[in-house]
Design a protein around this motif. Structure first.
Motif, PDB file in Angstrom:
ATOM      1  N   GLY A  77       1.977  72.083 -16.433  1.00 39.51           N
ATOM      2  CA  GLY A  77       1.737  73.488 -16.738  1.00 39.51           C
ATOM      3  C   GLY A  77       0.357  73.791 -17.256  1.00 39.51           C
ATOM      4  N   GLN A  78      -0.537  72.809 -17.230  1.00 39.90           N
ATOM      5  CA  GLN A  78      -1.905  73.035 -17.692  1.00 39.90           C
ATOM      6  C   GLN A  78      -2.664  73.874 -16.661  1.00 39.90           C
ATOM      7  OE1 GLN A  78      -5.012  69.789 -17.633  1.00 39.90           O
ATOM      8  NE2 GLN A  78      -4.614  69.837 -19.840  1.00 39.90           N
ATOM      9  N   GLN A  79      -3.353  74.904 -17.128  1.00 35.03           N
ATOM     10  CA  GLN A  79      -4.143  75.750 -16.236  1.00 35.03           C
ATOM     11  C   GLN A  79      -5.430  75.032 -15.850  1.00 35.03           C
ATOM     12  OE1 GLN A  79      -3.096  78.779 -14.974  1.00 35.03           O
ATOM     13  NE2 GLN A  79      -1.195  78.062 -15.938  1.00 35.03           N
ATOM     14  N   PRO A  80      -5.830  75.084 -14.580  1.00 36.97           N
ATOM     15  CA  PRO A  80      -7.065  74.405 -14.176  1.00 36.97           C
ATOM     16  C   PRO A  80      -8.291  75.105 -14.759  1.00 36.97           C
ATOM     17  CG  PRO A  80      -6.198  75.716 -12.367  1.00 36.97           C
ATOM     18  CD  PRO A  80      -5.161  75.750 -13.461  1.00 36.97           C
ATOM     19  N   PRO A  81      -9.368  74.373 -14.950  1.00 39.57           N
ATOM     20  CA  PRO A  81     -10.599  74.988 -15.461  1.00 39.57           C
ATOM     21  C   PRO A  81     -11.330  75.711 -14.340  1.00 39.57           C
ATOM     22  CG  PRO A  81     -10.999  72.689 -15.010  1.00 39.57           C
ATOM     23  CD  PRO A  81      -9.527  72.922 -14.725  1.00 39.57           C
ATOM     24  N   PRO A  82     -12.311  76.526 -14.666  1.00 42.88           N
ATOM     25  CA  PRO A  82     -13.154  77.126 -13.623  1.00 42.88           C
ATOM     26  C   PRO A  82     -13.865  76.030 -12.832  1.00 42.88           C
ATOM     27  CG  PRO A  82     -13.531  78.168 -15.758  1.00 42.88           C
ATOM     28  CD  PRO A  82     -12.712  76.956 -16.018  1.00 42.88           C
ATOM     29  N   PRO A  83     -14.227  76.303 -11.577  1.00 45.45           N
ATOM     30  CA  PRO A  83     -14.954  75.303 -10.775  1.00 45.45           C
ATOM     31  C   PRO A  83     -16.238  74.868 -11.473  1.00 45.45           C
ATOM     32  CG  PRO A  83     -14.221  77.131  -9.409  1.00 45.45           C
ATOM     33  CD  PRO A  83     -13.953  77.541 -10.828  1.00 45.45           C
ATOM     34  N   LYS A  84     -16.555  73.590 -11.323  1.00 41.46           N
ATOM     35  CA  LYS A  84     -17.747  73.032 -11.951  1.00 41.46           C
ATOM     36  C   LYS A  84     -18.727  72.551 -10.879  1.00 41.46           C
ATOM     37  CE  LYS A  84     -14.614  71.375 -15.547  1.00 41.46           C
ATOM     38  NZ  LYS A  84     -14.036  70.185 -16.200  1.00 41.46           N
ATOM     39  N   SER A  85     -19.983  72.498 -11.220  1.00 39.02           N
ATOM     40  CA  SER A  85     -20.992  72.064 -10.252  1.00 39.02           C
ATOM     41  C   SER A  85     -20.946  70.555 -10.070  1.00 39.02           C
ATOM     42  CB  SER A  85     -22.386  72.495 -10.717  1.00 39.02           C
ATOM     43  OG  SER A  85     -22.704  71.905 -11.968  1.00 39.02           O
ATOM     44  N   MET A  86     -21.203  70.121  -8.849  1.00 35.30           N
ATOM     45  CA  MET A  86     -21.201  68.702  -8.509  1.00 35.30           C
ATOM     46  C   MET A  86     -22.637  68.206  -8.352  1.00 35.30           C
ATOM     47  SD  MET A  86     -17.933  67.803  -8.149  1.00 35.30           S
ATOM     48  CE  MET A  86     -17.859  66.448  -6.976  1.00 35.30           C
TER      49      MET A  86
END
Length: 391
Positions: free
Chosen positions: A186-195
């Motif tokens: 149930g953990q919400q994903p974080p915002p997209p991060k740069s690679m």
């Protein structure tokens, strides 16, 4: 266990550097030539096994494992530890390549640039291993654990992680050795991060990097994700059975030692998550036998390992940690089982942590290897394995 699936990898397994081939000159006098150059290749998984192997399907059948009873693990999420000095471990983990995602007076969460909210959780208190945390497929899987392992539960049932980044629910149990094992959902994903950018690499025949120069900036090796952790136990057979019977955890490689009577005793397991045809890391957890000469005489966590971008990133991170005065355990080198480039360090509480890059991927079609447990088989190249790594 059967014979190796193919002999096509034998040449690469031979110590060609030490072998001298003899030739005969025209005048009849024998003459030796120099050592052959080293070689490397990306070889299909089922061609790399040693003196024995077995399909995963056969192994599961022989072990009497009912996959319908498994708790379905989706992935390894994060590690959990207790440290006495939060400031010291924070400085180390930042130099190791993590960022503080959130902190309170007594807790801190550290993240990487991958898809997880955080990859490392620390709580203030006496030095203590709090276990690895797996994400399960559904809330029903958490409830299944409560029903099946109710005598092992350490949390107050399924708890809400109200203060953790991304929220979600947590359940903690003890395995048969007493190691904590955590499950979240149930953990919400974080915002997209740069690679990070991928390096363009020239070799002797292909030159895609044209009028582009390789340039680097010193600093920590940024952590992408948590890859695996390992446990050392004096109940290896019990733990192997418990983890593989109760969860979708399947061996990638089993290690053995020869007994005086000629039989083979299993002493270690590198295991992955069975996700069917999906490709997963070669090992997400490994279990090893506690040896009488271990420098730590009781069961303990061996290390946890975090993925970084590439070899240059890893080498720069090694240099950064060394310049900061932290203590290296072993590395940089390349493992045989798992193939990853490794670099092991002691943190400020003397827990071992690893950077790795370029690890193997497997799925249900990859056969299980069966190899001797020998120190010489730990690395293709790198420094000699130190005694403290084998604790």
């Amino acid at each position: 266990m059967a014979a190796p699936p193919t002999d096509s990898f034998k040449d690469l397994q031979t110590n060609i550097t030490e072998t001298k081939a003899q030739s005969t000159t025209t005048n009849g006098n024998p003459q030796s030539r120099g050592p052959s150059p080293n070689r490397g290749a990306s070889v299909p998984d089922n061609e790399t096994k040693g003196d024995a192997y077995m399909s995963q399907k056969t192994w599961l059948s022989e072990q009497g494992i009912d996959k319908s009873k498994w708790v379905k693990l989706k992935k390894l999420s994060h590690m959990r530890y207790q440290h006495e000095d939060l400031n010291q471990i924070t400085a180390f983990l930042r130099d190791f390549g993590m960022k503080v995602v959130k902190k309170t007076d007594t807790e801190r969460w550290f993240g990487g640039y991958g898809p997880d909210q955080y990859v490392y959780y620390v709580r203030e208190g006496p030095r203590k291993f709090l276990g690895g945390a797996f994400e399960v497929e559904s809330h029903e899987e958490l409830e299944k654990i409560v029903t099946t392992h109710k005598d092992r539960i350490q949390t107050n049932g399924i708890e809400e992680m109200s203060s953790a980044p991304g929220g979600g629910n947590l359940l903690t149990i003890l395995d048969p050795e007493g190691f904590p094992l955590n499950f979240i959902h149930g953990q919400q994903p974080p915002p997209p991060k740069s690679m990070p950018d991928k390096l363009i690499v020239n070799d002797e025949s292909t030159k895609p990097r044209q009028r582009q120069f390789q340039r680097f900036r010193p600093g920590p090796a940024a952590v992408h994700k948590l890859g695996h952790f390992g446990l050392v136990s004096d109940q290896f057979p019990t733990l192997k059975e418990w983890y593989t019977q109760n969860f979708n955890i399947v061996p990638s490689d089993m290690l053995y030692v020869e007994q005086p009577d000629g039989t083979r005793k299993e002493v270690a397991m590198f295991a992955h998550l069975d996700r069917g045809q999906d490709l997963v890391d070669h090992h997400t957890i490994f279990l090893s036998t506690l040896t009488p000469d271990s420098s730590i005489p009781e069961p303990h966590v061996h290390h946890c390992s975090f993925e970084v971008h590439d070899f240059d990133t890893q080498a720069l991170g090694h240099q950064w940690l060394a310049e900061k005065g932290y203590r290296n355990v072993w590395g940089v080198g390349r493992h045989i089982l798992g193939s990853q480039v490794f670099d092991y360090w002691w943190d400020t509480s003397k827990f071992m942590v690893e950077h790795y890059a370029d690890g193997d991927l497997v799925n249900e079609d990859t056969v299980i290897g069966y190899e001797p447990a020998e120190h010489e088989g730990l690395a293709v190249w790198g420094p000699d394995v130190p005694a403290e790594f084998l604790h």
